[in-house]
Design an enzyme around this catalytic site. Structure first.
Site, PDB file in Angstrom:
ATOM      1  N   LEU A   1      38.289  23.581  36.303  1.00  0.00           N
ATOM      2  CA  LEU A   1      37.440  22.392  36.200  1.00  0.00           C
ATOM      3  C   LEU A   1      37.666  21.462  37.398  1.00  0.00           C
ATOM      4  CD1 LEU A   1      35.362  21.189  34.166  1.00  0.00           C
ATOM      5  CD2 LEU A   1      37.203  19.710  33.352  1.00  0.00           C
TER       6      LEU A   1
ATOM      7  N   LYS B   1      42.484  34.731  33.696  1.00  0.00           N
ATOM      8  CA  LYS B   1      43.140  35.316  32.508  1.00  0.00           C
ATOM      9  C   LYS B   1      44.653  35.301  32.641  1.00  0.00           C
ATOM     10  CE  LYS B   1      40.898  39.111  33.234  1.00  0.00           C
ATOM     11  NZ  LYS B   1      40.007  38.628  34.298  1.00  0.00           N
TER      12      LYS B   1
ATOM     13  N   THR C   1      32.924  48.356  35.511  1.00  0.00           N
ATOM     14  CA  THR C   1      34.100  49.207  35.642  1.00  0.00           C
ATOM     15  C   THR C   1      33.959  50.311  34.599  1.00  0.00           C
ATOM     16  OG1 THR C   1      36.510  49.206  35.873  1.00  0.00           O
ATOM     17  CG2 THR C   1      35.597  47.853  34.079  1.00  0.00           C
TER      18      THR C   1
ATOM     19  N   HIS D   1      46.022  39.552  38.562  1.00  0.00           N
ATOM     20  CA  HIS D   1      46.221  38.343  37.756  1.00  0.00           C
ATOM     21  C   HIS D   1      47.258  37.451  38.415  1.00  0.00           C
ATOM     22  CE1 HIS D   1      44.716  40.590  33.912  1.00  0.00           C
ATOM     23  NE2 HIS D   1      43.839  40.586  34.895  1.00  0.00           N
TER      24      HIS D   1
ATOM     25  N   GLN E   1      39.680  42.601  33.858  1.00  0.00           N
ATOM     26  CA  GLN E   1      38.241  42.604  34.154  1.00  0.00           C
ATOM     27  C   GLN E   1      37.520  41.571  33.277  1.00  0.00           C
ATOM     28  OE1 GLN E   1      39.833  46.055  33.848  1.00  0.00           O
ATOM     29  NE2 GLN E   1      40.277  45.433  35.922  1.00  0.00           N
TER      30      GLN E   1
HETATM   31  P1  GDP Z   1      42.350  36.741  36.567  1.00  0.00           P
HETATM   32  O1  GDP Z   1      42.076  38.050  37.213  1.00  0.00           O
HETATM   33  O2  GDP Z   1      41.368  36.434  35.474  1.00  0.00           O
HETATM   34  O3  GDP Z   1      43.764  36.605  36.083  1.00  0.00           O
HETATM   35  O4  GDP Z   1      42.138  35.625  37.682  1.00  0.00           O
HETATM   36  P2  GDP Z   1      42.656  35.682  39.220  1.00  0.00           P
HETATM   37  O5  GDP Z   1      44.119  35.440  39.228  1.00  0.00           O
HETATM   38  O6  GDP Z   1      42.147  36.896  39.897  1.00  0.00           O
HETATM   39  O7  GDP Z   1      41.843  34.477  39.842  1.00  0.00           O
HETATM   40  C1  GDP Z   1      41.964  33.179  39.362  1.00  0.00           C
HETATM   41  C2  GDP Z   1      42.441  32.277  40.489  1.00  0.00           C
HETATM   42  O8  GDP Z   1      42.248  30.935  40.120  1.00  0.00           O
HETATM   43  C3  GDP Z   1      43.938  32.407  40.760  1.00  0.00           C
HETATM   44  O9  GDP Z   1      44.179  32.230  42.111  1.00  0.00           O
HETATM   45  C4  GDP Z   1      44.544  31.262  39.946  1.00  0.00           C
HETATM   46  O10 GDP Z   1      45.762  30.813  40.464  1.00  0.00           O
HETATM   47  C5  GDP Z   1      43.485  30.218  40.107  1.00  0.00           C
HETATM   48  N1  GDP Z   1      43.369  29.286  38.997  1.00  0.00           N
HETATM   49  C6  GDP Z   1      43.471  29.518  37.667  1.00  0.00           C
HETATM   50  N2  GDP Z   1      43.201  28.409  36.969  1.00  0.00           N
HETATM   51  C7  GDP Z   1      42.923  27.440  37.872  1.00  0.00           C
HETATM   52  C8  GDP Z   1      42.525  26.075  37.779  1.00  0.00           C
HETATM   53  O11 GDP Z   1      42.371  25.500  36.704  1.00  0.00           O
HETATM   54  N3  GDP Z   1      42.287  25.406  38.943  1.00  0.00           N
HETATM   55  C9  GDP Z   1      42.430  26.002  40.163  1.00  0.00           C
HETATM   56  N4  GDP Z   1      42.182  25.274  41.256  1.00  0.00           N
HETATM   57  N5  GDP Z   1      42.795  27.275  40.289  1.00  0.00           N
HETATM   58  C10 GDP Z   1      43.023  28.000  39.164  1.00  0.00           C
HETATM   59  P1  IMO Z   2      40.678  41.131  36.979  1.00  0.00           P
HETATM   60  O1  IMO Z   2      41.494  41.692  35.848  1.00  0.00           O
HETATM   61  C1  IMO Z   2      36.983  41.147  39.278  1.00  0.00           C
HETATM   62  C2  IMO Z   2      34.915  44.993  39.676  1.00  0.00           C
HETATM   63  C3  IMO Z   2      34.836  45.546  41.078  1.00  0.00           C
HETATM   64  C4  IMO Z   2      33.518  46.297  40.995  1.00  0.00           C
HETATM   65  C5  IMO Z   2      33.548  46.866  39.582  1.00  0.00           C
HETATM   66  C6  IMO Z   2      34.045  48.302  39.498  1.00  0.00           C
HETATM   67  O2  IMO Z   2      41.473  40.620  38.116  1.00  0.00           O
HETATM   68  O3  IMO Z   2      39.688  40.134  36.456  1.00  0.00           O
HETATM   69  P2  IMO Z   2      36.447  49.421  39.709  1.00  0.00           P
HETATM   70  O4  IMO Z   2      37.440  49.426  40.815  1.00  0.00           O
HETATM   71  O5  IMO Z   2      36.976  48.867  38.420  1.00  0.00           O
HETATM   72  O6  IMO Z   2      35.789  50.753  39.497  1.00  0.00           O
HETATM   73  O7  IMO Z   2      35.271  48.426  40.206  1.00  0.00           O
HETATM   74  O8  IMO Z   2      34.413  46.020  38.830  1.00  0.00           O
HETATM   75  N1  IMO Z   2      36.279  44.659  39.195  1.00  0.00           N
HETATM   76  C7  IMO Z   2      36.767  43.420  39.128  1.00  0.00           C
HETATM   77  N2  IMO Z   2      36.231  42.236  39.517  1.00  0.00           N
HETATM   78  N3  IMO Z   2      38.194  41.181  38.674  1.00  0.00           N
HETATM   79  C8  IMO Z   2      38.725  42.334  38.264  1.00  0.00           C
HETATM   80  O9  IMO Z   2      39.884  42.397  37.560  1.00  0.00           O
HETATM   81  C9  IMO Z   2      38.026  43.547  38.514  1.00  0.00           C
HETATM   82  N4  IMO Z   2      38.269  44.847  38.262  1.00  0.00           N
HETATM   83  C10 IMO Z   2      37.190  45.516  38.683  1.00  0.00           C
HETATM   84  O10 IMO Z   2      34.810  44.520  42.038  1.00  0.00           O
HETATM   85  O11 IMO Z   2      32.448  45.377  41.061  1.00  0.00           O
HETATM   86 MG    MG Z   3      41.746  38.844  39.117  1.00  0.00          MG
END
Ligand code: GDP
Ligand code: IMO
Ligand code: MG
Length: 429
Positions: free
Chosen positions: A337, A16, A240, A41, A225
């Site tokens: 992808l 995201k 959550t 994020h 989330q």
């Molecule tokens: P979010 O919580 O939804 O914002 O996602 P996170 O940042 O926790 O996890 C997504 C991970 O995937 C991060 O480390 C990003 O840098 C990485 N990421 C996002 N898009 C891509 C992609 O198209 N390819 C690869 N290899 N990594 C990606």
């Molecule tokens: P982003 O925004 C992935 C999960 C936790 C647990 C459950 C409840 O980065 O996508 P909490 O601490 O919210 O009470 O935990 O929700 N969880 C997430 N998993 N990405 C997240 O955020 C999360 N935020 C909470 O691992 O299973």
């Molecule tokens: Mg995340």
């Protein structure tokens, strides 16, 4: 001018942050509406990797004002740390760029202690929370005994409220959980400095957003989330405590549905989950390891907030179709992808078998979900490195077919696919 809502279509960590960063380039305001610093994020900007927890990804675009909405729960100390960290990286965090709702709720040391104690008491049934105090803070909010962010403007009243909350919680910590209690005085004191810092950022966010939108501002609502973690629509109780789905954006910010003309779902092109709960397409062994990565890269599947290895599996189109309906997606963005390059075949779960019966809809009880077996459709993979692809013609035919099949299965168009974590690694179809 209309608003766009961006939400996670799976179990969080769909990418995201990177998609919000892309959409923020065309926005005036980027607002978080749910959750707290349980979110992590990740955004790549050239050589720099930003990891955001409370502050919207829009902060990395100079023209954007960021908003923390009333639907959030905020740990003031962690927010100040995040602000300082960003400032040290050269990001402007003045009150003209960041607005904090007076109606959000404060995560206190009491909530963090309760989160840990309740997870420990659950034993094998633990939810696997991020231990940030999220659940207990929302519990106090809906129990009408929480502390709102607006109270940070009144030093003495804020300190008193914190003191009283910790005192009240100590009874539960001691009598219900038999764990160590907290010092109410020290807890209150530790938050006062942060409250003072945050005071200039406080504002009535609903009034601000409606006024700005009346004046033509474009708002991006950045979800945290994911749909299957929603307290109403997710795999309860392995969820959550907030509403990360599109409806949550309206209550979590304070404007009406007529403002919204675009709902963007973000889905990884496979599945990951961190924490407990059912995951019908979960893989173990070599295939899971390949999807997870080795931990060598920032984008490998280890939690941004907690560092935990994520559970990995094939794409679950049953869950994705459900997410499309619950949120009303107008489009889906697929991420990661590039990670699928090199798999001979790819599988997508198109239905489940529950107690010998085939079902096409997500079961509405977690017990049934735990018994569900996936029904897979197998598609050919591709071997090419696609990290340099920028339009449809740059993708192998098998990759295009995989994307098309996902769009068909969930009934939502896919116009954008990411093929790497960098800003420009997007394919526009
Ligand atoms: P979010 O919580 O939804 O914002 O996602 P996170 O940042 O926790 O996890 C997504 C991970 O995937 C991060 O480390 C990003 O840098 C990485 N990421 C996002 N898009 C891509 C992609 O198209 N390819 C690869 N290899 N990594 C990606
Ligand atoms: P982003 O925004 C992935 C999960 C936790 C647990 C459950 C409840 O980065 O996508 P909490 O601490 O919210 O009470 O935990 O929700 N969880 C997430 N998993 N990405 C997240 O955020 C999360 N935020 C909470 O691992 O299973
Ligand atoms: Mg995340």
């Amino acid at each position: 001018m209309p608003a766009t809502i961006l939400v996670g279509a799976q179990w969080g960590d769909e990418g995201k942050g990177r998609v919000a960063d892309w959409l923020a380039a065309q926005s005036d305001i980027v607002a978080r509406f749910a959750g707290g610093d349980n979110a992590g994020h990740t955004v790549y900007v050239d050589e720099t990797v930003f990891k955001l927890h409370l502050i919207p990804s829009g902060i990395l675009h100079d023209q954007v004002t960021c908003v923390l909405g009333n639907g959030m729960v905020i740990n003031p100390v962690n927010l100040v740390k995040e602000m300082d960290g960003l400032q040290a990286m050269g990001v402007d965090i003045s009150p003209s760029r960041l607005i904090i709702s007076t109606r959000a709720h404060i995560i206190t040391p009491a909530h963090i202690a309760l989160d840990a104690a309740s997870e420990k008491a659950r034993g094998a049934e633990a939810i696997g929370t991020t231990l940030r105090g999220i659940g207990p803070a929302y519990l106090d909010k809906t129990g009408r005994q929480g502390i709102r962010t607006g109270l940070m403007a009144q030093e003495e009243a804020f300190a008193d409220a914190l003191y009283e909350m910790v005192k009240r919680t100590n009874v539960i910590l001691e009598q219900q959980y038999g764990v160590e209690t907290l010092d109410p005085q020290a807890a209150a004191q530790s938050y006062l400095e942060a409250a003072l810092r945050l005071r200039p950022y406080l504002r009535d966010v609903a009034v601000y957003l409606n006024q700005r939108m009346n004046d033509g501002a474009r708002v991006l609502c950045e979800g945290a989330q994911g749909t299957l973690l929603d307290v109403d629509h997710g795999d309860y109780p392995f969820v959550t405590s907030s509403s990360p789905t599109s409806g949550g954006a309206l209550t979590g910010l304070g404007f009406g549905p007529k403002r919204v003309d675009r709902v963007v779902g973000v889905a990884k092109c496979f599945s990951t989950r961190v924490g407990g709960g059912p995951m019908v397409t979960e893989l173990h062994g070599e295939l899971a390891d390949r999807l997870r990565g080795t931990g060598e890269h920032f984008w490998d599947e280890y939690g941004t907030t907690t560092g935990r290895p994520r559970r990995c599996g094939w794409l679950d189109a049953v869950a994705l179709r459900y997410a499309a309906e619950v949120n009303g997606f107008t489009e889906l963005v697929l991420t990661k992808l590039d990670v699928l390059s090199g798999f001979n075949v790819l599988k997508i779960a198109t239905a489940y078998i529950v107690d010998g019966r085939q079902v096409d809809l997500l079961p509405d009880t977690t017990l049934e979900l735990e018994r569900a077996e996936p029904v897979y459709e197998t598609l050919p993979g591709w071997s090419e490195d696609i990290t340099g692809a920028r339009d449809a013609d740059d993708l192998p035919a098998a990759a295009r077919a995989y994307i098309r099949r996902i769009a068909d299965l969930c009934g939502v168009p896919i116009r954008t696919v990411s093929v790497g974590p960098e800003r420009d690694q997007l394919v526009h179809l």
